[in-house]
Design an enzyme around this catalytic site. Structure first.
Site, PDB file in Angstrom:
ATOM      1  N   ASP A  31      -8.907   5.896  29.836  1.00 56.72           N
ATOM      2  CA  ASP A  31      -8.933   6.625  31.111  1.00 56.72           C
ATOM      3  C   ASP A  31     -10.143   7.557  31.112  1.00 56.72           C
ATOM      4  OD1 ASP A  31      -6.536   7.398  33.411  1.00 56.72           O
ATOM      5  OD2 ASP A  31      -8.277   8.731  33.207  1.00 56.72           O
ATOM      6  N   ILE A  32     -10.821   7.598  32.252  1.00 57.11           N
ATOM      7  CA  ILE A  32     -12.048   8.399  32.346  1.00 57.11           C
ATOM      8  C   ILE A  32     -11.749   9.898  32.354  1.00 57.11           C
ATOM      9  CG2 ILE A  32     -12.266   8.510  34.881  1.00 57.11           C
ATOM     10  CD1 ILE A  32     -15.210   7.611  34.469  1.00 57.11           C
ATOM     11  N   ASN A  87       2.524   4.989  38.293  1.00 60.93           N
ATOM     12  CA  ASN A  87       2.724   5.711  39.543  1.00 60.93           C
ATOM     13  C   ASN A  87       2.735   4.693  40.673  1.00 60.93           C
ATOM     14  OD1 ASN A  87       2.633   8.301  38.295  1.00 60.93           O
ATOM     15  ND2 ASN A  87       0.406   8.148  38.203  1.00 60.93           N
ATOM     16  N   GLY A  93       1.604   9.896  43.154  1.00 63.25           N
ATOM     17  CA  GLY A  93       0.261  10.197  42.645  1.00 63.25           C
ATOM     18  C   GLY A  93      -0.596   8.985  42.380  1.00 63.25           C
ATOM     19  N   GLN A  94      -0.212   7.817  42.908  1.00 64.23           N
ATOM     20  CA  GLN A  94      -1.052   6.631  42.670  1.00 64.23           C
ATOM     21  C   GLN A  94      -2.356   6.747  43.450  1.00 64.23           C
ATOM     22  OE1 GLN A  94       0.650   2.766  43.628  1.00 64.23           O
ATOM     23  NE2 GLN A  94      -1.065   1.679  42.685  1.00 64.23           N
ATOM     24  N   HIS A 100      -1.143  -0.474  37.412  1.00 63.43           N
ATOM     25  CA  HIS A 100      -1.623  -0.064  36.089  1.00 63.43           C
ATOM     26  C   HIS A 100      -0.573   0.778  35.399  1.00 63.43           C
ATOM     27  CE1 HIS A 100      -2.966   2.994  39.017  1.00 63.43           C
ATOM     28  NE2 HIS A 100      -2.831   3.896  38.048  1.00 63.43           N
ATOM     29  N   HIS A 102      -0.238   3.747  32.496  1.00 64.01           N
ATOM     30  CA  HIS A 102      -0.886   4.747  31.645  1.00 64.01           C
ATOM     31  C   HIS A 102      -0.180   4.697  30.288  1.00 64.01           C
ATOM     32  CE1 HIS A 102      -2.806   7.116  35.042  1.00 64.01           C
ATOM     33  NE2 HIS A 102      -1.875   6.460  35.706  1.00 64.01           N
TER      34      HIS A 102
HETATM   35  P1  AMP Z   1      -3.157   6.776  39.192  1.00 61.62           P
HETATM   36  O1  AMP Z   1      -3.206   8.193  39.700  1.00 61.62           O
HETATM   37  O2  AMP Z   1      -1.846   6.417  38.560  1.00 61.62           O
HETATM   38  O3  AMP Z   1      -3.597   5.794  40.237  1.00 61.62           O
HETATM   39  O4  AMP Z   1      -4.186   6.725  37.999  1.00 61.62           O
HETATM   40  C1  AMP Z   1      -5.500   6.317  38.132  1.00 61.62           C
HETATM   41  C2  AMP Z   1      -6.170   6.656  36.827  1.00 61.62           C
HETATM   42  O5  AMP Z   1      -7.384   5.931  36.766  1.00 61.62           O
HETATM   43  C3  AMP Z   1      -6.524   8.139  36.668  1.00 61.62           C
HETATM   44  O6  AMP Z   1      -5.915   8.646  35.474  1.00 61.62           O
HETATM   45  C4  AMP Z   1      -8.055   8.149  36.582  1.00 61.62           C
HETATM   46  O7  AMP Z   1      -8.550   9.099  35.680  1.00 61.62           O
HETATM   47  C5  AMP Z   1      -8.325   6.726  36.102  1.00 61.62           C
HETATM   48  N1  AMP Z   1      -9.636   6.209  36.456  1.00 61.62           N
HETATM   49  C6  AMP Z   1     -10.229   6.241  37.677  1.00 61.62           C
HETATM   50  N2  AMP Z   1     -11.424   5.648  37.627  1.00 61.62           N
HETATM   51  C7  AMP Z   1     -11.614   5.240  36.354  1.00 61.62           C
HETATM   52  C8  AMP Z   1     -12.665   4.571  35.662  1.00 61.62           C
HETATM   53  N3  AMP Z   1     -13.801   4.202  36.278  1.00 61.62           N
HETATM   54  N4  AMP Z   1     -12.510   4.310  34.354  1.00 61.62           N
HETATM   55  C9  AMP Z   1     -11.380   4.680  33.713  1.00 61.62           C
HETATM   56  N5  AMP Z   1     -10.349   5.302  34.301  1.00 61.62           N
HETATM   57  C10 AMP Z   1     -10.469   5.594  35.611  1.00 61.62           C
END
Ligand code: AMP
Length: 114
Positions: A31-32, A87, A93-94, A100, A102
């Protein structure tokens, strides 16, 4: 046509990611914005927006992703335990509309989650 999601672009190698696991059906990457010392995103390669969009045809594919998560946790020796979160929808919070999971580890996690 809808824009590809950021996760689809990672699958297609259009944008970089720190990929830690890949097979025919799924991909895992860091995760970024990590919320724990270990914070991976694990996704099916199939474009499914969220849990709400699953059908019975996806049972095998999503089961495969969960088994991959267990393999990744074993490979990373997450023996102290880990949390897996998905999520579904805005109120949860999606942000990225590609299903995906986490995978979080490396610190204590409270319950109920915030
Ligand atoms: P969600 O809020 O469940 O949709 O989670 C989306 C997740 O994707 C968040 O934790 C972000 O930090 C992560 N994310 C968004 N863009 C990237 C990316 N380019 N590389 C890795 N993780 C990302």
């Amino acid at each position: 046509m809808a824009e590809p999601t950021i996760f689809k672009r990672i699958i297609d190698r259009e944008i970089p990611a720190k990929i830690v696991y890949e097979d025919d059906l799924c991909l895992a990457f860091e995760d970024i914005h990590p919320a724990a010392p270990t914070h991976l995103i694990v996704i099916p390669k199939k474009e499914i927006a969220s849990l709400d969009d699953l059908t019975e045809a996806d049972e095998g594919g999503v089961g495969h992703v969960l088994v991959a998560i267990a393999k990744i946790a074993a490979a990373l020796q997450l023996d102290g335990g880990y949390r897996v979160v998905t999520n579904c929808g805005k109120a949860a919070g999606q942000e990225v509309m590609h299903l995906h999971f986490h995978l979080l580890a490396g610190r204590p996690f409270g319950w109920p989650p915030g």
